[in-house]
Scaffold this motif. Structure first.
Motif, short mmCIF file in Angstrom:
data_model
loop_
_atom_site.label_atom_id
_atom_site.label_comp_id
_atom_site.label_asym_id
_atom_site.label_seq_id
_atom_site.Cartn_x
_atom_site.Cartn_y
_atom_site.Cartn_z
N MET A 74 0.85 -1.18 0.00
CA MET A 74 0.00 0.00 0.00
C MET A 74 0.89 1.24 0.00
SD MET A 74 -2.77 -0.91 2.97
CE MET A 74 -3.69 -2.45 2.98
N ASP A 75 0.36 2.31 -0.54
CA ASP A 75 1.00 3.61 -0.43
C ASP A 75 0.30 4.39 0.68
OD1 ASP A 75 2.72 3.07 -2.59
OD2 ASP A 75 1.24 3.78 -4.05
N PRO A 76 0.97 5.40 1.24
CA PRO A 76 0.28 6.25 2.23
C PRO A 76 -0.97 6.88 1.60
CG PRO A 76 2.65 6.64 2.24
CD PRO A 76 2.37 5.77 1.05
N PRO A 77 -2.02 7.13 2.40
CA PRO A 77 -2.07 7.00 3.87
C PRO A 77 -2.51 5.63 4.37
CG PRO A 77 -4.07 8.05 3.10
CD PRO A 77 -3.22 7.83 1.86
N ASP A 78 -3.05 4.76 3.49
CA ASP A 78 -3.50 3.44 3.95
C ASP A 78 -2.36 2.67 4.63
OD1 ASP A 78 -5.89 4.08 2.84
OD2 ASP A 78 -5.77 2.71 1.14
N HIS A 79 -1.18 2.74 4.03
CA HIS A 79 -0.02 2.05 4.57
C HIS A 79 0.25 2.45 6.02
CE1 HIS A 79 4.27 2.47 5.67
NE2 HIS A 79 4.36 1.23 5.22
N ASP A 80 0.21 3.75 6.28
CA ASP A 80 0.64 4.27 7.58
C ASP A 80 -0.25 3.76 8.72
OD1 ASP A 80 2.36 5.62 5.93
OD2 ASP A 80 1.36 7.56 6.13
N ALA A 81 -1.55 3.75 8.51
CA ALA A 81 -2.47 3.33 9.56
C ALA A 81 -2.30 1.86 9.91
CB ALA A 81 -3.91 3.61 9.13
N GLN A 82 -2.14 1.01 8.90
CA GLN A 82 -2.00 -0.42 9.17
C GLN A 82 -0.63 -0.75 9.77
OE1 GLN A 82 -3.32 -3.19 6.25
NE2 GLN A 82 -5.33 -2.25 6.02
N ARG A 83 0.41 -0.10 9.30
CA ARG A 83 1.75 -0.32 9.87
C ARG A 83 1.76 0.06 11.36
NH1 ARG A 83 7.42 0.07 7.95
NH2 ARG A 83 8.68 0.93 9.65
N LYS A 84 1.10 1.16 11.67
CA LYS A 84 1.07 1.63 13.06
C LYS A 84 0.40 0.61 13.98
CE LYS A 84 -0.28 5.69 15.79
NZ LYS A 84 -0.95 7.02 15.75
N THR A 85 -0.53 -0.17 13.42
CA THR A 85 -1.25 -1.16 14.21
C THR A 85 -0.31 -2.22 14.79
OG1 THR A 85 -3.30 -0.88 12.98
CG2 THR A 85 -2.98 -3.00 14.07
N VAL A 86 0.67 -2.68 14.01
CA VAL A 86 1.53 -3.78 14.46
C VAL A 86 2.85 -3.30 15.05
CG1 VAL A 86 0.51 -5.38 12.81
CG2 VAL A 86 2.55 -4.09 12.15
N SER A 87 3.17 -2.03 14.92
CA SER A 87 4.47 -1.55 15.38
C SER A 87 4.71 -1.72 16.88
CB SER A 87 4.68 -0.09 14.97
OG SER A 87 3.68 0.75 15.51
N PRO A 88 3.65 -1.73 17.76
CA PRO A 88 3.93 -1.94 19.19
C PRO A 88 4.62 -3.26 19.50
CG PRO A 88 1.74 -1.02 18.91
CD PRO A 88 2.24 -1.37 17.53
N ILE A 89 4.49 -4.27 18.64
CA ILE A 89 5.13 -5.57 18.91
C ILE A 89 6.64 -5.44 18.96
CG2 ILE A 89 5.43 -6.42 16.53
CD1 ILE A 89 3.90 -8.55 19.29
N VAL A 90 7.20 -4.41 18.29
CA VAL A 90 8.65 -4.23 18.27
C VAL A 90 9.05 -2.92 18.94
CG1 VAL A 90 9.15 -5.71 16.29
CG2 VAL A 90 8.47 -3.34 15.89
N ALA A 91 8.18 -2.38 19.76
CA ALA A 91 8.54 -1.20 20.54
C ALA A 91 9.63 -1.58 21.55
CB ALA A 91 7.31 -0.67 21.27
N PRO A 92 10.49 -0.63 21.93
CA PRO A 92 11.58 -0.94 22.87
C PRO A 92 11.13 -1.64 24.14
CG PRO A 92 11.90 1.25 21.95
CD PRO A 92 10.56 0.78 21.46
N SER A 93 9.98 -1.23 24.69
CA SER A 93 9.50 -1.87 25.92
C SER A 93 9.17 -3.34 25.70
CB SER A 93 8.27 -1.12 26.45
OG SER A 93 7.24 -1.09 25.47
N ASN A 94 8.59 -3.66 24.54
CA ASN A 94 8.25 -5.06 24.26
C ASN A 94 9.48 -5.88 23.91
OD1 ASN A 94 5.99 -6.86 24.25
ND2 ASN A 94 6.28 -7.10 22.04
N LEU A 95 10.46 -5.26 23.26
CA LEU A 95 11.71 -5.97 22.97
C LEU A 95 12.40 -6.38 24.26
CD1 LEU A 95 13.25 -3.98 19.97
CD2 LEU A 95 11.97 -6.12 19.92
#
Length: 417
Positions: free
Chosen positions: A104-125
């Motif tokens: 996907m290109d933005p803006p659709d890309h950005d919203a869906q990517r943001k959904t899964v990014s917490p799995i690799v946030a520093p606190s979760n790592l």
């Protein structure tokens, strides 16, 4: 690759306009680098009129790749116009249409990517690190010292598959299905993985059914879990995805969590065997693991390319790319660009700028799990150095027949205490 090697290369006998770096056989034989070296020198923005995947442009220099990768306004990733892989069948085959946030290109890309990014946030790592280390230790402690075994299956696949099962909270005893689905997703008939596009479609539909069962269990949970399926099921951006986006995003996360780490785990062992002085440096100073990891990711380049489609006429490197043209960024070539990286063919584990590489991409599509991949590789080598004096590669590895996944099917090794 030195000049003498290139001078003796079969790559020089092919007319320049007939060079087709998409040929998977060049990756199996590990001669692809010779063709990239010639293109970087003679025709860095190269048009191939005939290939198994139709006509396409090759972008082979570091700076040109950066220019394309960061310009999503002109160079689209959308599944509807082609997707991210040179083979159009990767998003469309036998009635199975796939779309994910990487296609996907933005803006659709950005919203869906943001959904899964917490799995690799520093606190979760930080939470995951303990689990990863324990699993690394268990697997390495079970390996036979002094005996030949396959590093790919016993270490690289097993470690990454266990990690994937954790990220998805997938049934642990069925985790090898994740490896199979990852392989099928990026395979084409004749690769040794699937025999036909129909077979691919059938297996991916089985994947969709399995994950849909897990989705249905978690979408109704009062307290969402800290796993990728729960994140997708409870986010406004993804909870009402159509089937092709559901499966597309699942496969993206499976492949993304599998291939980069899995093949660099094998590539790191191969690299340190090919550059034994660097291994001696590492053994003398274990702290060099911190710079060795990004350097070996550059040297390996686990995904050889990403594809874009031009939305308008545009000039790159003095060549005019036409609207609708297929444009392939060869990360594997860019990571060997002598004008951007000093002595790029060599593994140098104490480079001053080890993260100056293209393996994770750039711009809006930069790999969301890059820090997790680095952490797994760092822990692997910390635990190897604590146990073994050497991981000896016994013969050249068997490589995957793919122009996308730059990986290994088999590599025999022997451990030395």
């Amino acid at each position: 690759m030195n000049t003498a090697t290139l001078d003796a290369s079969p790559a020089l006998s092919v007319p320049l306009d007939k060079i087709d770096v998409s040929n998977p056989d060049l990756f199996v034989s590990d001669t692809i680098g010779e063709y990239f070296a010639r293109l970087r020198k003679e025709d860095p923005v190269h048009y191939c009129a005939e290939s198994a995947y139709g006509p396409y442009w090759s972008i082979t220099k570091y700076n040109d790749i950066m220019a394309v990768d960061t310009n999503h306004q002109v160079f689209s990733s959308e599944a509807g116009v082609g997707g991210i892989i040179i083979d159009d069948n990767s998003v469309r085959s036998e009635g199975l249409s796939l779309r994910s946030f990487i296609t996907m290109d933005p803006p659709d890309h950005d919203a869906q990517r943001k959904t899964v990014s917490p799995i690799v946030a520093p606190s979760n790592l930080m939470v995951l690190e303990k689990t990863i280390r324990e699993r690394m230790q268990n697997i390495l402690d079970r390996l036979p010292v002094g005996e030949e075994f396959d590093w790919v299956d016993n270490v690289s696949i097993e470690l990454t598959t266990q990690m994937l099962a954790t990220l998805f909270d997938f049934p642990f005893e069925e985790r090898r299905k994740l490896t199979r689905w990852s392989d099928v997703t990026t395979a084409e008939p004749g690769s040794g993985i699937i025999d036909s596009w129909e077979q691919r479609t059938k297996e991916l539909q089985e994947c969709a059914a399995s994950f849909m069962t897990l989705w249905n269990e978690r979408v109704n949970a009062k307290e969402p879990g800290n796993d990728l399926i729960s994140m997708l099921a409870h986010s406004p951006a993804t909870r009402n995805m159509p089937p092709e986006e559901f499966l597309g995003n699942i496969l993206l996360l499976v492949v993304g969590g599998n291939d980069t780490t899995r093949n660099t785990m094998t590539g790191s062992v191969l690299a340190l065997n090919r550059f034994p002085k660097e291994f001696e440096k590492l053994k003398a100073n274990h702290a060099l693991v911190d710079t060795m990891v990004p350097e070996v990711i550059r040297w390996q380049t686990p995904l050889a390319h990403m594809r874009r489609t031009a939305l308008e006429d545009y000039e790159v490197g003095g060549k005019t790319i036409k609207k609708g043209d297929k444009v392939v960024m060869w990360y594997l070539s860019g990571n060997r660009d002598e004008d951007a990286i000093e002595r790029p063919e060599e593994l140098i584990i104490d480079r001053a700028r080890p993260r100056q590489h293209l393996s994770f991409g750039f711009g809006v599509h930069r790999c969301v799990g890059n820090r997790l991949a680095e952490m797994q590789l760092k822990i692997l080598w910390e635990e190897i150095l604590a146990r073994f004096s050497h991981v000896e590669v016994l013969e050249e590895p068997e490589r995957v027949r793919s122009n996308f996944v730059h990986g290994y099917a088999y590599m025999p090794v022997r451990l030395h205490a």
